[in-house]
Design a protein around this motif. Structure first.
Motif, PDB file in Angstrom:
ATOM      1  N   LEU A   6       0.830  -1.207   0.000  1.00 45.36           N
ATOM      2  CA  LEU A   6       0.000   0.000   0.000  1.00 45.36           C
ATOM      3  C   LEU A   6       0.864   1.256   0.000  1.00 45.36           C
ATOM      4  CD1 LEU A   6      -2.768   1.394   0.160  1.00 45.36           C
ATOM      5  CD2 LEU A   6      -2.620   1.166   2.659  1.00 45.36           C
ATOM      6  N   GLY A   7       1.918   1.251   0.807  1.00 40.86           N
ATOM      7  CA  GLY A   7       2.812   2.404   0.865  1.00 40.86           C
ATOM      8  C   GLY A   7       3.488   2.667  -0.472  1.00 40.86           C
ATOM      9  N   VAL A   8       3.944   1.597  -1.117  1.00 38.24           N
ATOM     10  CA  VAL A   8       4.575   1.725  -2.440  1.00 38.24           C
ATOM     11  C   VAL A   8       3.574   2.315  -3.431  1.00 38.24           C
ATOM     12  CG1 VAL A   8       5.445   0.388  -4.405  1.00 38.24           C
ATOM     13  CG2 VAL A   8       6.302  -0.066  -2.115  1.00 38.24           C
ATOM     14  N   ALA A   9       2.344   1.802  -3.392  1.00 35.97           N
ATOM     15  CA  ALA A   9       1.326   2.270  -4.339  1.00 35.97           C
ATOM     16  C   ALA A   9       1.016   3.746  -4.120  1.00 35.97           C
ATOM     17  CB  ALA A   9       0.062   1.433  -4.204  1.00 35.97           C
ATOM     18  N   LEU A  10       0.795   4.147  -2.877  1.00 38.41           N
ATOM     19  CA  LEU A  10       0.459   5.545  -2.603  1.00 38.41           C
ATOM     20  C   LEU A  10       1.593   6.486  -3.000  1.00 38.41           C
ATOM     21  CD1 LEU A  10      -1.400   5.202   0.815  1.00 38.41           C
ATOM     22  CD2 LEU A  10      -2.412   5.673  -1.433  1.00 38.41           C
ATOM     23  N   ARG A  11       2.823   6.102  -2.645  1.00 36.72           N
ATOM     24  CA  ARG A  11       3.978   6.944  -2.996  1.00 36.72           C
ATOM     25  C   ARG A  11       4.127   7.055  -4.515  1.00 36.72           C
ATOM     26  NH1 ARG A  11       8.250   3.955  -1.820  1.00 36.72           N
ATOM     27  NH2 ARG A  11       8.557   3.582  -4.010  1.00 36.72           N
ATOM     28  N   THR A  12       3.997   5.930  -5.205  1.00 31.68           N
ATOM     29  CA  THR A  12       4.145   5.924  -6.659  1.00 31.68           C
ATOM     30  C   THR A  12       3.090   6.813  -7.316  1.00 31.68           C
ATOM     31  OG1 THR A  12       5.088   3.697  -6.608  1.00 31.68           O
ATOM     32  CG2 THR A  12       4.162   4.452  -8.714  1.00 31.68           C
ATOM     33  N   LEU A  13       1.844   6.676  -6.885  1.00 33.96           N
ATOM     34  CA  LEU A  13       0.769   7.480  -7.471  1.00 33.96           C
ATOM     35  C   LEU A  13       0.955   8.967  -7.146  1.00 33.96           C
ATOM     36  CD1 LEU A  13      -2.255   5.126  -6.769  1.00 33.96           C
ATOM     37  CD2 LEU A  13      -1.049   5.478  -8.943  1.00 33.96           C
ATOM     38  N   ARG A  14       1.418   9.257  -5.938  1.00 33.21           N
ATOM     39  CA  ARG A  14       1.666  10.661  -5.563  1.00 33.21           C
ATOM     40  C   ARG A  14       2.790  11.242  -6.407  1.00 33.21           C
ATOM     41  NH1 ARG A  14       5.277  12.939  -2.414  1.00 33.21           N
ATOM     42  NH2 ARG A  14       5.930  11.019  -1.375  1.00 33.21           N
ATOM     43  N   ASP A  31      -3.978  14.367   7.226  1.00 30.64           N
ATOM     44  CA  ASP A  31      -2.748  14.853   7.847  1.00 30.64           C
ATOM     45  C   ASP A  31      -1.516  14.331   7.098  1.00 30.64           C
ATOM     46  OD1 ASP A  31      -1.288  16.118  10.134  1.00 30.64           O
ATOM     47  OD2 ASP A  31      -0.657  14.032  10.446  1.00 30.64           O
ATOM     48  N   HIS A  32      -0.574  15.239   6.797  1.00 31.77           N
ATOM     49  CA  HIS A  32       0.613  14.841   6.018  1.00 31.77           C
ATOM     50  C   HIS A  32       1.442  13.782   6.739  1.00 31.77           C
ATOM     51  CE1 HIS A  32       2.717  17.741   8.587  1.00 31.77           C
ATOM     52  NE2 HIS A  32       3.824  17.137   8.212  1.00 31.77           N
ATOM     53  N   ALA A  33       1.478  13.835   8.065  1.00 25.86           N
ATOM     54  CA  ALA A  33       2.235  12.838   8.818  1.00 25.86           C
ATOM     55  C   ALA A  33       1.602  11.452   8.656  1.00 25.86           C
ATOM     56  CB  ALA A  33       2.301  13.220  10.288  1.00 25.86           C
ATOM     57  N   TYR A  34       0.283  11.413   8.590  1.00 30.82           N
ATOM     58  CA  TYR A  34      -0.402  10.133   8.405  1.00 30.82           C
ATOM     59  C   TYR A  34      -0.134   9.589   6.999  1.00 30.82           C
ATOM     60  CZ  TYR A  34      -3.874   6.480   8.918  1.00 30.82           C
ATOM     61  OH  TYR A  34      -4.489   5.258   9.013  1.00 30.82           O
ATOM     62  N   VAL A  35      -0.155  10.454   6.004  1.00 31.80           N
ATOM     63  CA  VAL A  35       0.157  10.021   4.633  1.00 31.80           C
ATOM     64  C   VAL A  35       1.584   9.459   4.601  1.00 31.80           C
ATOM     65  CG1 VAL A  35       0.423  10.737   2.218  1.00 31.80           C
ATOM     66  CG2 VAL A  35      -1.436  11.691   3.605  1.00 31.80           C
ATOM     67  N   HIS A  36       2.505  10.154   5.261  1.00 31.52           N
ATOM     68  CA  HIS A  36       3.894   9.688   5.325  1.00 31.52           C
ATOM     69  C   HIS A  36       3.965   8.312   5.993  1.00 31.52           C
ATOM     70  CE1 HIS A  36       8.226   9.678   5.854  1.00 31.52           C
ATOM     71  NE2 HIS A  36       8.036   9.458   7.137  1.00 31.52           N
ATOM     72  N   ARG A  37       3.245   8.139   7.093  1.00 33.01           N
ATOM     73  CA  ARG A  37       3.260   6.844   7.796  1.00 33.01           C
ATOM     74  C   ARG A  37       2.680   5.726   6.930  1.00 33.01           C
ATOM     75  NH1 ARG A  37       1.415  10.215  12.300  1.00 33.01           N
ATOM     76  NH2 ARG A  37       3.245  10.665  13.575  1.00 33.01           N
ATOM     77  N   LEU A  38       1.683   6.043   6.147  1.00 30.38           N
ATOM     78  CA  LEU A  38       1.131   5.045   5.217  1.00 30.38           C
ATOM     79  C   LEU A  38       2.172   4.674   4.162  1.00 30.38           C
ATOM     80  CD1 LEU A  38      -2.488   6.370   4.600  1.00 30.38           C
ATOM     81  CD2 LEU A  38      -1.857   4.225   5.725  1.00 30.38           C
ATOM     82  N   GLU A  39       2.833   5.678   3.614  1.00 30.42           N
ATOM     83  CA  GLU A  39       3.823   5.427   2.562  1.00 30.42           C
ATOM     84  C   GLU A  39       5.025   4.639   3.064  1.00 30.42           C
ATOM     85  OE1 GLU A  39       5.000   8.914   0.409  1.00 30.42           O
ATOM     86  OE2 GLU A  39       2.978   9.290  -0.339  1.00 30.42           O
ATOM     87  N   THR A  40       5.413   4.841   4.310  1.00 33.45           N
ATOM     88  CA  THR A  40       6.594   4.150   4.854  1.00 33.45           C
ATOM     89  C   THR A  40       6.258   2.805   5.481  1.00 33.45           C
ATOM     90  OG1 THR A  40       6.402   5.287   6.976  1.00 33.45           O
ATOM     91  CG2 THR A  40       7.835   6.303   5.292  1.00 33.45           C
ATOM     92  N   GLY A  41       4.975   2.504   5.631  1.00 33.81           N
ATOM     93  CA  GLY A  41       4.584   1.228   6.222  1.00 33.81           C
ATOM     94  C   GLY A  41       4.395   1.269   7.724  1.00 33.81           C
ATOM     95  N   GLU A  42       4.567   2.436   8.330  1.00 34.82           N
ATOM     96  CA  GLU A  42       4.359   2.552   9.770  1.00 34.82           C
ATOM     97  C   GLU A  42       2.882   2.361  10.115  1.00 34.82           C
ATOM     98  OE1 GLU A  42       5.050   5.872  13.257  1.00 34.82           O
ATOM     99  OE2 GLU A  42       6.213   6.031  11.414  1.00 34.82           O
ATOM    100  N   LYS A  43       1.997   2.832   9.258  1.00 37.76           N
ATOM    101  CA  LYS A  43       0.552   2.613   9.381  1.00 37.76           C
ATOM    102  C   LYS A  43       0.136   1.719   8.223  1.00 37.76           C
ATOM    103  CE  LYS A  43      -0.506   5.300  12.873  1.00 37.76           C
ATOM    104  NZ  LYS A  43      -1.048   4.801  14.110  1.00 37.76           N
ATOM    105  N   THR A  44      -0.773   0.785   8.491  1.00 35.12           N
ATOM    106  CA  THR A  44      -1.096  -0.179   7.437  1.00 35.12           C
ATOM    107  C   THR A  44      -2.580  -0.376   7.171  1.00 35.12           C
ATOM    108  OG1 THR A  44      -1.011  -1.974   9.040  1.00 35.12           O
ATOM    109  CG2 THR A  44       1.010  -1.523   7.787  1.00 35.12           C
ATOM    110  N   SER A  45      -3.456   0.171   7.987  1.00 31.37           N
ATOM    111  CA  SER A  45      -4.875  -0.131   7.755  1.00 31.37           C
ATOM    112  C   SER A  45      -5.749   1.124   7.812  1.00 31.37           C
ATOM    113  CB  SER A  45      -5.362  -1.171   8.755  1.00 31.37           C
ATOM    114  OG  SER A  45      -5.080  -0.746  10.071  1.00 31.37           O
ATOM    115  N   PRO A  46      -5.644   1.954   6.784  1.00 26.26           N
ATOM    116  CA  PRO A  46      -6.490   3.150   6.748  1.00 26.26           C
ATOM    117  C   PRO A  46      -7.932   2.759   6.405  1.00 26.26           C
ATOM    118  CG  PRO A  46      -5.315   2.932   4.689  1.00 26.26           C
ATOM    119  CD  PRO A  46      -4.799   1.849   5.600  1.00 26.26           C
ATOM    120  N   SER A  47      -8.846   3.627   6.724  1.00 23.92           N
ATOM    121  CA  SER A  47     -10.243   3.375   6.367  1.00 23.92           C
ATOM    122  C   SER A  47     -10.420   3.547   4.862  1.00 23.92           C
ATOM    123  CB  SER A  47     -11.165   4.344   7.109  1.00 23.92           C
ATOM    124  OG  SER A  47     -10.982   5.661   6.614  1.00 23.92           O
ATOM    125  N   GLN A  48     -11.474   2.923   4.339  1.00 21.56           N
ATOM    126  CA  GLN A  48     -11.771   3.085   2.909  1.00 21.56           C
ATOM    127  C   GLN A  48     -12.106   4.549   2.607  1.00 21.56           C
ATOM    128  OE1 GLN A  48     -11.293   1.092   0.414  1.00 21.56           O
ATOM    129  NE2 GLN A  48     -11.013  -0.865   1.433  1.00 21.56           N
TER     130      GLN A  48
END
Length: 128
Positions: A6-14, A31-48
């Motif tokens: 998911l992080g790879v996909a979000l970063r690539t699309l961004r 929040d930009h910090a949350y987007v960063h955490r998703l992209e780096t794999g620190e967060k893994t389960s965002p809501s739809q």
């Protein structure tokens, strides 16, 4: 933290849209910090809902949007396979999901191109 599909996909699309984390954050109201955490794999389960906000800003092709939505529920997907899929717009979702679900024996895992080729061959044999 290990990278996630998911992080790879979000970063690539961004990066395709040439948006910074802050620009993506402002445009999506996430929040930009949350987007960063998703992209780096620190967060893994965002809501739809949150993923929908990001996709609205990132404006991917339908197949890429479907791929991101699928990855939300499949955090174990190999990041290299995701990167390969995003680079190959002809890769169908059913082939991608089948390749993502393959379990490997031992520590050696085939490269994504080889894996996708094997899945396509297996699907073609099933059609015969």
């Amino acid at each position: 933290m290990p990278q996630t599909g998911l992080g790879v996909a979000l970063r690539t699309l961004r990066e395709r849209r040439t948006l910074s984390l802050r620009e993506t954050s402002q445009l999506s109201s996430v929040d930009h910090a949350y987007v960063h955490r998703l992209e780096t794999g620190e967060k893994t389960s965002p809501s739809q809902e949150l993923v929908g906000k990001l996709l609205k800003v990132l404006k991917p092709a339908d197949r890429d949007a479907d791929l991101v939505k699928w990855l939300v529920d499949h955090p174990e997907t190999d990041p290299a396979l995701v990167e390969f899929a995003l680079g190959d717009p002809d890769l169908e979702m059913d082939i991608f999901t089948a390749a993502a679900g393959v379990r490997h024996r031992g520590t050696a895992r085939p490269d994504p191109a080889t894996l996708v080729q094997r899945i396509r061959r297996a699907f073609a044999e099933d059609d015969e």
